[in-house]
Design a protein around this motif. Structure first.
Motif, PDB file in Angstrom:
ATOM      1  N   VAL A   1       0.841  -1.201   0.000  1.00 26.45           N
ATOM      2  CA  VAL A   1       0.000   0.000   0.000  1.00 26.45           C
ATOM      3  C   VAL A   1       0.871   1.244   0.000  1.00 26.45           C
ATOM      4  CG1 VAL A   1      -1.648   1.329   1.373  1.00 26.45           C
ATOM      5  CG2 VAL A   1      -1.959  -1.126   1.113  1.00 26.45           C
TER       6      VAL A   1
ATOM      7  N   LEU B   1       3.864   1.682  -1.269  1.00 24.35           N
ATOM      8  CA  LEU B   1       4.449   1.971  -2.592  1.00 24.35           C
ATOM      9  C   LEU B   1       3.389   2.567  -3.520  1.00 24.35           C
ATOM     10  CD1 LEU B   1       6.703   2.023  -4.570  1.00 24.35           C
ATOM     11  CD2 LEU B   1       6.408  -0.396  -5.013  1.00 24.35           C
ATOM     12  N   PHE B   2       2.171   2.024  -3.453  1.00 25.75           N
ATOM     13  CA  PHE B   2       1.086   2.595  -4.252  1.00 25.75           C
ATOM     14  C   PHE B   2       0.885   4.067  -3.910  1.00 25.75           C
ATOM     15  CE2 PHE B   2      -0.751  -1.453  -5.748  1.00 25.75           C
ATOM     16  CZ  PHE B   2      -1.112  -1.029  -7.006  1.00 25.75           C
TER      17      PHE B   2
ATOM     18  N   LEU C   1       3.662   6.338  -5.245  1.00 23.57           N
ATOM     19  CA  LEU C   1       3.590   6.583  -6.691  1.00 23.57           C
ATOM     20  C   LEU C   1       2.444   7.530  -7.015  1.00 23.57           C
ATOM     21  CD1 LEU C   1       4.244   2.933  -7.816  1.00 23.57           C
ATOM     22  CD2 LEU C   1       5.806   4.862  -8.049  1.00 23.57           C
ATOM     23  N   ALA C   2       1.304   7.346  -6.322  1.00 24.53           N
ATOM     24  CA  ALA C   2       0.167   8.221  -6.577  1.00 24.53           C
ATOM     25  C   ALA C   2       0.513   9.652  -6.189  1.00 24.53           C
ATOM     26  CB  ALA C   2      -1.049   7.721  -5.803  1.00 24.53           C
TER      27      ALA C   2
ATOM     28  N   THR D   1       2.532  11.883  -8.499  1.00 24.43           N
ATOM     29  CA  THR D   1       1.812  12.545  -9.595  1.00 24.43           C
ATOM     30  C   THR D   1       1.598  14.028  -9.287  1.00 24.43           C
ATOM     31  OG1 THR D   1       0.696  10.487 -10.105  1.00 24.43           O
ATOM     32  CG2 THR D   1      -0.317  12.481 -10.953  1.00 24.43           C
TER      33      THR D   1
ATOM     34  N   ARG E   1       4.147  16.530 -10.693  1.00 21.47           N
ATOM     35  CA  ARG E   1       4.156  16.918 -12.101  1.00 21.47           C
ATOM     36  C   ARG E   1       2.817  17.456 -12.588  1.00 21.47           C
ATOM     37  NH1 ARG E   1       5.102  12.428 -15.171  1.00 21.47           N
ATOM     38  NH2 ARG E   1       4.518  11.196 -13.364  1.00 21.47           N
ATOM     39  N   TYR E   2       1.743  17.096 -11.897  1.00 17.31           N
ATOM     40  CA  TYR E   2       0.415  17.500 -12.378  1.00 17.31           C
ATOM     41  C   TYR E   2      -0.385  18.135 -11.257  1.00 17.31           C
ATOM     42  CZ  TYR E   2       1.486  14.237 -16.157  1.00 17.31           C
ATOM     43  OH  TYR E   2       2.077  13.576 -17.200  1.00 17.31           O
TER      44      TYR E   2
END
Lengths: 365, 308
Positions: free
Chosen positions: A334, A336-337, A340-341, A344, A347-348
């Motif tokens: 969880v 690592l998820f 990664l989320a 984001t 960059r966005y």
């Protein structure tokens, strides 16, 4: 329907570069709390057992350092790989081969003792890990073979090789047929740092040193620049005269050597002999550590301690709450998820688009 | 060798190959849409544990099969949301799906360790099954084998003979152009990823309901990764996936027969054969660049963020 839209930021957000790992840890704690509630345990009690309890006793801080050592060593090496766009996910195998190569002296030549044995073991461990990592590197550079799959396949091969050694030719002749090698003699054991209060050994010093050296290389040298350029834009790297093929070898050999070092340090410092299983998946957990540390060696030190805590917390929660120690693996996944989320956000910008009322006719201009 | 022995050997090969075939066929569709999902191993083990569990609770292996398919598809969703809606790195996200799947399956499966499983019984067509050499091979196998053949034909037909398949390939080869043509790239990819998850789940169910009808931790043992390699080996062509899966099934089975014959090779070396064979095959395929480049989806692994 409500949906998520991404809007590219003109520049990477400095704020979220710093915040994203913390947000990720928070989200993980939240999901963890929900998970404990679903298992019928108190969420606060569960999180306390996982993340606070192991820090309340001195001996368990020693254990934390022991577990963090291999995670940091491997993840620091992986940061070089991932930054240069080389996906080495076979660190677990390089860890095992390092442990095997480093154990040649104390297992096959137990008669040779003295102060030179340990340094020799560490060097051989690094060589073993680096050699194993050279295989996928060579296949990628020479034939263009996918390094993700080849490095991973070699993990299974390394595990089976270790299994064969400790059940066959390297089995302790006085060991009542147990599948393990002879115990290492005193000169082959990595000494403890503060033996009065716990088992933590000098391996942690190697981990910190490795993190500092690789941090310096990545942020202050031309090599570090080359790694980043080739990772982000191989074409630009080619124009700059950097060789992508040589970088494949460099990245794999550095990370293989560090994983091998982690392997022999684990065996010589924490276990004291070779057994069929010497790692609870450190090579894979280190991938999480590398990303949680945002591929920055100094961040990786902190991330390594957090992931080490999840292993200890797993054991603590099993004893105090009776939940399975497998929960620790779920936490790690969880985490690592979430990391990664959250990346984001760097960059966005995220925009939630709500369903619009029936489109009004556009006013005439 | 008598026909019966040959048939028995071929049966074991097919049984070992079926989960590889199913998982690889699903991943092929995912990759044809331009998405690389390295979470096959994780979705497969989720299918194995939920399939086993549902069969235990209901007593019906078919409930297990259904549960595995649904849970595999659902479990692929976090990967889809991250890589598609949040444009995260597909390699890293797929890896985390595998790590999470192994963790979750280990946790769920702890209560199943050591329980006798429910076996999905073989179909036996009367009379035809008694034909020598091919009877049981064609008319006496487990239902999932027949599903896998149907799946292979169906995927081939879908990709090369339908308009939707053409759309799928367009999205995988050039998401920018597909978007400009008005195709909803992200929707196609969501559906493809979930189809891949459902296939991986079914492959897992085959492991825990047919191949070894019980729950063993980490029972997928790298089969999800071998399925990924099979897709590369097959250069993204469904019929080559079938050939590849049976070849790998044969390699897997070779170790058992060699052990039974008392070949003086360490058992660990024989167990390593499928993994070594995977590497060899990958090298052979990748060194032939023209063949690989021709079918590789051009957008494979690249995140797509539509301009608005």
């Amino acid at each position: 329907m409500t949906r998520i839209e991404l809007v590219r930021r003109p520049q990477h957000s400095a704020l979220f570069s710093v915040l994203s790992p913390f947000i990720a840890v928070l989200i993980t704690a939240l999901i963890g709390g929900i998970m404990f509630a679903m298992l019928g345990k108190s969420p606060i009690g569960g999180l306390h057992a996982y993340f606070i309890e192991p820090l309340t006793e001195v001996w368990s801080i020693h254990e934390l350092i022991i577990k963090a050592t291999p995670l940091i060593l491997i993840a620091v090496g992986l940061s070089v790989c991932f930054l240069s766009n080389n996906w080495n996910i076979g660190a677990e195998g390089q860890f095992i081969m390092g442990a095997i190569a480093g154990s040649v002296m104390p297992v096959l030549y137990p008669g040779i003792t003295g102060p030179m044995v340990l340094p020799l073991m560490l060097v051989m461990g690094m060589a073993g890990g680096a050699a194993w990592a050279t295989v996928p590197a060579f296949l990628k550079a020479r034939f263009g073979t996918n390094e993700i799959l080849s490095s991973l396949m070699l993990v299974y091969v390394a595990e089976l090789f270790l299994d064969w050694l400790v059940r066959g030719p390297w089995r302790n002749p006085e060991g009542f047929n147990f599948p393990e090698t002879r115990s290492f003699h005193a000169d082959a054991i990595l000494p403890e740092m503060l033996s009065a209060s716990g088992r933590a050994h000098y391996g942690f010093v190697f981990a910190i040193l490795a993190a500092l050296i690789v941090w310096f290389m990545l942020s202050r040298t031309l090599k570090g620049y080359e790694i980043r350029v080739l990772g982000e834009s191989p074409r630009a790297g080619r124009f700059a005269g950097f060789s992508a093929k040589r970088m494949v070898f460099f990245a794999f050999i550095v990370s293989g050597a560090l994983a091998g070092l982690a392997g022999i340090i684990e065996v010589s410092g924490a276990i004291g002999q070779l057994r069929p299983a010497i790692s609870p998946g450190y090579g894979f957990t280190a991938i999480i550590v590398a990303f949680l540390g945002r591929l920055n060696p100094l961040g990786i030190v902190a991330a390594g301690l957090i992931l080490a805590l999840s292993y200890l917390g797993g054991e603590a929660a099993q004893i105090s709450l009776g939940v399975s120690d497998k929960v620790a693996n779920v936490f790690q996944g969880v985490l690592l998820f979430s990391v990664l989320a959250c990346d984001t956000l760097i960059r966005y910008r995220i925009r939630i688009v709500r369903p619009q009322p029936a489109a009004a006719p556009e006013p005439a201009r | 060798m008598s026909p019966d022995v040959i048939q028995a050997i071929l049966l074991t090969v097919v049984t070992a190959a079926t989960p590889l075939l199913i998982a690889a066929m699903g991943e092929l569709v995912v990759e044809r849409s331009g998405v690389l999902n390295l979470g096959v191993e994780g979705m497969m083990i989720i299918g194995a544990v939920t399939g086993f569990g549902a069969a235990q609770i209901t007593g019906s292996p078919w409930a297990g099969v259904l549960a595995a398919i649904i849970c595999g598809a659902l479990f692929s969703l976090p990967f889809a949301v991250l890589t598609l809606s949040l444009a995260t790195n597909q390699v890293a996200t797929g890896l985390s799906l595998t790590l999470l799947g192994l963790g979750v399956a280990g946790m769920i499966g702890e209560q199943f360790v050591g329980l006798p499983g429910v076996r999905l019984e073989a179909v036996n067509v009367p009379f035809l099954v008694d034909i020598p050499l091919i009877g049981r091979l064609l008319f006496g196998q487990d239902p999932i084998f027949y599903l896998s053949i149907g799946l292979a034909v169906g995927v081939w037909w879908f990709i090369f003979r339908t308009r939707a398949g053409l759309t799928l390939r367009a999205v995988g080869d050039s998401h920018g152009s597909a978007h400009a043509l008005g195709i909803n790239v992200l929707r196609v990819r969501y559906l493809a990823v979930m189809f891949g998850g459902a296939c991986a789940g079914l492959a897992g169910a085959h492991l825990s309901l047919v191949y070894i009808p019980q729950w063993v931790e980490n029972m997928t043992a790298g089969r999800g990764w071998i399925a990924l390699a099979l897709v590369v080996f097959a250069s993204w062509l469904p019929l080559r996936v079938v050939i590849g899966a049976y070849l790998f099934g044969a390699v897997t089975i070779a170790q058992f027969h060699a052990q039974a014959q008392g070949v003086a090779i360490p058992s660990q070396l024989l167990s390593a054969l499928p993994y070594l064979a995977t590497i060899v095959v990958l090298v052979l395929i990748s060194s032939n660049r023209r063949m690989t480049m021709r079918n590789t989806p051009a957008s494979l692994g690249k995140p797509f963020v539509p301009d608005r």
